[in-house]
Design a protein around this motif. Structure first.
Motif, PDB file in Angstrom:
ATOM      1  N   LYS A  57      81.332  11.203  14.359  1.00  0.00           N
ATOM      2  CA  LYS A  57      80.376  10.332  13.485  1.00  0.00           C
ATOM      3  C   LYS A  57      79.865  11.476  12.533  1.00  0.00           C
ATOM      4  N   ARG A  58      79.747  10.984  11.306  1.00  0.00           N
ATOM      5  CA  ARG A  58      79.259  11.885  10.288  1.00  0.00           C
ATOM      6  C   ARG A  58      77.771  11.584  10.337  1.00  0.00           C
ATOM      7  N   MET A  59      76.970  12.510  10.632  1.00  0.00           N
ATOM      8  CA  MET A  59      75.383  12.318  10.828  1.00  0.00           C
ATOM      9  C   MET A  59      74.626  13.201  10.045  1.00  0.00           C
ATOM     10  N   TYR A  60      73.503  12.685   9.454  1.00  0.00           N
ATOM     11  CA  TYR A  60      72.686  13.383   8.558  1.00  0.00           C
ATOM     12  C   TYR A  60      71.464  14.114   9.500  1.00  0.00           C
ATOM     13  N   VAL A  61      71.343  15.235   9.445  1.00  0.00           N
ATOM     14  CA  VAL A  61      70.458  16.285  10.138  1.00  0.00           C
ATOM     15  C   VAL A  61      69.560  17.002   9.487  1.00  0.00           C
ATOM     16  N   GLY A  62      69.547  16.634   8.144  1.00  0.00           N
ATOM     17  CA  GLY A  62      68.326  17.168   7.233  1.00  0.00           C
ATOM     18  C   GLY A  62      68.777  18.463   6.459  1.00  0.00           C
ATOM     19  N   SER A  63      68.489  18.587   5.321  1.00  0.00           N
ATOM     20  CA  SER A  63      69.052  19.495   4.355  1.00  0.00           C
ATOM     21  C   SER A  63      68.418  20.669   4.531  1.00  0.00           C
ATOM     22  N   LYS A  64      67.381  20.868   5.627  1.00  0.00           N
ATOM     23  CA  LYS A  64      66.991  22.220   5.695  1.00  0.00           C
ATOM     24  C   LYS A  64      67.901  22.928   6.921  1.00  0.00           C
ATOM     25  N   HIS A  65      68.800  22.059   7.355  1.00  0.00           N
ATOM     26  CA  HIS A  65      69.943  22.627   8.539  1.00  0.00           C
ATOM     27  C   HIS A  65      71.230  23.189   7.487  1.00  0.00           C
ATOM     28  N   THR A  66      71.069  23.031   6.221  1.00  0.00           N
ATOM     29  CA  THR A  66      72.452  23.205   5.508  1.00  0.00           C
ATOM     30  C   THR A  66      72.846  24.524   5.765  1.00  0.00           C
ATOM     31  N   GLY A  67      74.167  24.680   6.196  1.00  0.00           N
ATOM     32  CA  GLY A  67      74.784  25.996   6.364  1.00  0.00           C
ATOM     33  C   GLY A  67      74.737  26.554   8.044  1.00  0.00           C
ATOM     34  N   GLU A  68      73.992  25.763   8.707  1.00  0.00           N
ATOM     35  CA  GLU A  68      73.920  26.109   9.953  1.00  0.00           C
ATOM     36  C   GLU A  68      75.159  25.633  10.731  1.00  0.00           C
ATOM     37  N   LEU A  69      75.583  26.453  11.929  1.00  0.00           N
ATOM     38  CA  LEU A  69      76.616  26.133  12.717  1.00  0.00           C
ATOM     39  C   LEU A  69      76.234  25.398  13.925  1.00  0.00           C
ATOM     40  N   TRP A  70      76.806  24.299  14.426  1.00  0.00           N
ATOM     41  CA  TRP A  70      76.200  23.731  15.507  1.00  0.00           C
ATOM     42  C   TRP A  70      77.506  23.455  16.535  1.00  0.00           C
ATOM     43  N   THR A  71      77.065  23.670  17.692  1.00  0.00           N
ATOM     44  CA  THR A  71      77.882  23.616  18.747  1.00  0.00           C
ATOM     45  C   THR A  71      77.629  22.567  19.963  1.00  0.00           C
ATOM     46  N   ASP A  72      78.645  22.365  20.589  1.00  0.00           N
ATOM     47  CA  ASP A  72      78.625  21.422  21.721  1.00  0.00           C
ATOM     48  C   ASP A  72      77.933  22.006  22.986  1.00  0.00           C
ATOM     49  N   ILE A  73      76.671  21.788  23.319  1.00  0.00           N
ATOM     50  CA  ILE A  73      76.237  22.343  24.589  1.00  0.00           C
ATOM     51  C   ILE A  73      76.891  21.901  26.135  1.00  0.00           C
ATOM     52  N   THR A  95      83.319  24.536  15.983  1.00  0.00           N
ATOM     53  CA  THR A  95      82.028  24.550  15.204  1.00  0.00           C
ATOM     54  C   THR A  95      81.444  23.580  14.355  1.00  0.00           C
ATOM     55  N   VAL A  96      80.864  23.051  14.302  1.00  0.00           N
ATOM     56  CA  VAL A  96      80.206  21.951  13.105  1.00  0.00           C
ATOM     57  C   VAL A  96      79.474  22.665  12.165  1.00  0.00           C
ATOM     58  N   VAL A  97      79.977  22.486  10.711  1.00  0.00           N
ATOM     59  CA  VAL A  97      79.092  23.270   9.729  1.00  0.00           C
ATOM     60  C   VAL A  97      78.239  22.337   9.062  1.00  0.00           C
TER      61      VAL A  97
END
Length: 507
Positions: free
Chosen positions: A448-464, A471-473
């Protein structure tokens, strides 16, 4: 958390086990523990619903033991103090519908009724010998002088004089089943053992007194009302009002009214003036049905449930002691679906979620024992995720049959994801700014393509959950493309947050 399962060892050591677990439970975000019935039962190995003496918490030599199955009164008090020290509340499992293990029989008049329609009498009144004399010789008159006799009950299921099993309704002035109970089997007042007559003034006075007394013996914060559909709702309403007036207005009460039709739960709540909560039995049924249904429609998972209709009064759960394999309310949820179900009750804003001891620590016995967590040892991760990341407002997008997503953001913008998936948005707050994105599938692998907010731009997200290793950028517009395996759930958070909190550390 429900702090027991049916097969916890009957070694009089469970209060000590729970006390040792308090630091871990606090760490994963448990706020309150529903403990098993701690009053003396008729069987030293009984789980506590075979209630004998409400005023014996493991203090008196009765029914072959001083301690209950769970431990001594001293152990219980130490457990409650340890919980209070870290601001974890204790909820008492309150069994007020029946008594068991009478000290002797008494002769009285009764009629046999049809087990399938308790309003239908099958015999004229006859003399029977029922186990209804409760003298409590080990306790004497300490705490209460009340002794129970035949007039304090409305029914039994055994005539000692004839060695006959049947459902007998007590005959006499003002003796009948309560009318404001479940209409199953005609009238479902009678459940088991010696059925208490809550209309009798001596019974009412004693139970009201006990409700005050238990709070002085141990500083509990609330109660679970066992078998709520099996005894008078008007009595329960009066009992709850008495607790509110004497113990405290913030006393938490949840009823076990086991019906799958949400309209019946709503009717009961209205009768109770919305002073209590109820376990969301319809939601449990939805979990079980969809987990066994190939391609079950996840968009409808909350339809016809209490958490949909009245979320502030819904206690959501995935299993309890009665739904275990082989128990009276056995409800089988496919193993793959357990983490999905827990994600749906823990990572959303609606309802009051309750996790199950057997799902966290394993089932010790029965037909299908399991050594560890039923969520592939991941349940403690989901509870920590609730504590650390699941905060703020929420907006749902359930628009795909077999794949729903949840995304929780620190943002004021809501953008719908791609058409092939569904989800919901929830905002973080000042204290918990990271947010999370959860996606689940009961079909094939998806994303799913989700919007998590522009202030999170460039963050690396991982599946806990560690079921996806990539890693999702988060891109410059605040979007990420979050994947999920087939028949699975993934919970994505900023990788800096996972490093800071070590969500996977074991219990």
């Amino acid at each position: 958390m429900q702090g027991f399962e049916w097969h916890v060892p009957a070694d009089q050591g469970h209060w000590r086990r729970l006390r040792k677990s308090i630091p871990d439970l606090k760490d994963i975000g448990v706020d309150n523990i529903w403990i098993p019935p701690g009053c003396k039962g008729m069987d030293p190995c009984g789980i506590g619903y075979d209630i004998y003496d409400l005023y014996d918490l493991g203090e008196f030599d009765q029914k072959g033991t001083i301690a209950t199955r769970w431990g001594s009164k001293k152990d219980l008090q130490e457990l409650v103090r340890a919980a209070e020290d870290v601001n974890i509340g204790i909820y008492w499992d309150t069994v007020l519908n029946q008594k068991a293990g009478a000290d002797s029989t008494e002769n009285f008049m009764a009629v046999r009724v049809d087990p399938e329609d308790r309003n239908t009498e099958l015999s004229p009144p006859e003399m029977i010998a029922g186990w209804v004399a409760f003298d409590f010789p080990g306790r004497g008159e300490k705490y209460s002088k009340m002794k129970y006799h035949w007039q304090h009950f409305t029914g039994v299921d055994w005539d000692e004089s004839k060695q006959s099993y049947a459902i007998y309704k007590t005959s006499g002035h003002n003796k009948d089943w309560a009318k404001d109970v479940s209409d199953e089997r005609g009238n479902y007042d009678y459940l088991m053992f010696a059925n208490i007559d809550h209309s009798h003034p001596e019974v009412r006075a004693d139970i009201f007194k006990w409700g005050e007394w238990i709070g002085t013996e141990i500083p509990i914060r609330g109660m679970r009302i066992d078998a709520a559909k099996h005894y008078s709702a008007s009595f329960q309403k009066d009992f709850v009002a008495h607790l509110r007036n004497t113990v405290g207005a913030d006393y938490y009460l949840v009823g076990e009214y086991w019906r799958g039709e949400v309209n019946l739960l709503l009717k009961y709540l209205k009768m109770m003036d919305y002073e209590i909560s109820l376990f969301d039995v319809p939601l449990l049924g939805r979990f079980a049905a969809i987990s066994r249904m190939a391609g079950g429609d996840l968009r409808k998972i909350f339809r016809g449930t209490l958490v949909e209709k009245m979320p502030n009064h819904a206690v959501t759960f995935v299993g309890n002691h009665d739904t275990q394999i082989g128990q009276s309310l056995e409800t089988v949820i496919a193993p793959f679906f357990k983490p999905l179900a827990y994600s749906l009750i823990l990572l959303r804003s609606q309802g009051h979620p309750c996790i199950f001891y057997g799902d966290l620590y394993g089932i010790r016995g029965g037909p299908e024992p399991q050594a560890g967590s039923s969520c592939n040892r991941k349940l403690h991760i989901l509870t920590r995720a609730r504590k650390l990341f699941a905060h703020g407002e929420q907006r749902d997008y359930f628009n795909r049959r077999n794949c729903i997503g949840e995304y929780w953001v620190m943002s004021t913008v809501i953008v719908t994801g791609l058409i092939h998936s569904t989800g919901f948005v929830r905002y973080g707050n000042y204290q918990h700014p990271f947010g999370l994105a959860c996606i689940m599938s009961n079909g094939g692998s998806s994303y799913k393509r989700m919007y998590v907010g522009s202030k999170h731009t460039g963050e690396l997200w991982t599946d806990i959950m560690e079921w996806r290793c990539e890693t999702v950028v988060i891109n410059s517009c605040g979007y990420g493309i979050f994947p999920v395996d087939a028949m699975s759930v993934s919970v994505w958070v900023n990788s800096l947050a996972t490093g800071r909190h070590d969500l996977n550390r074991p219990l």
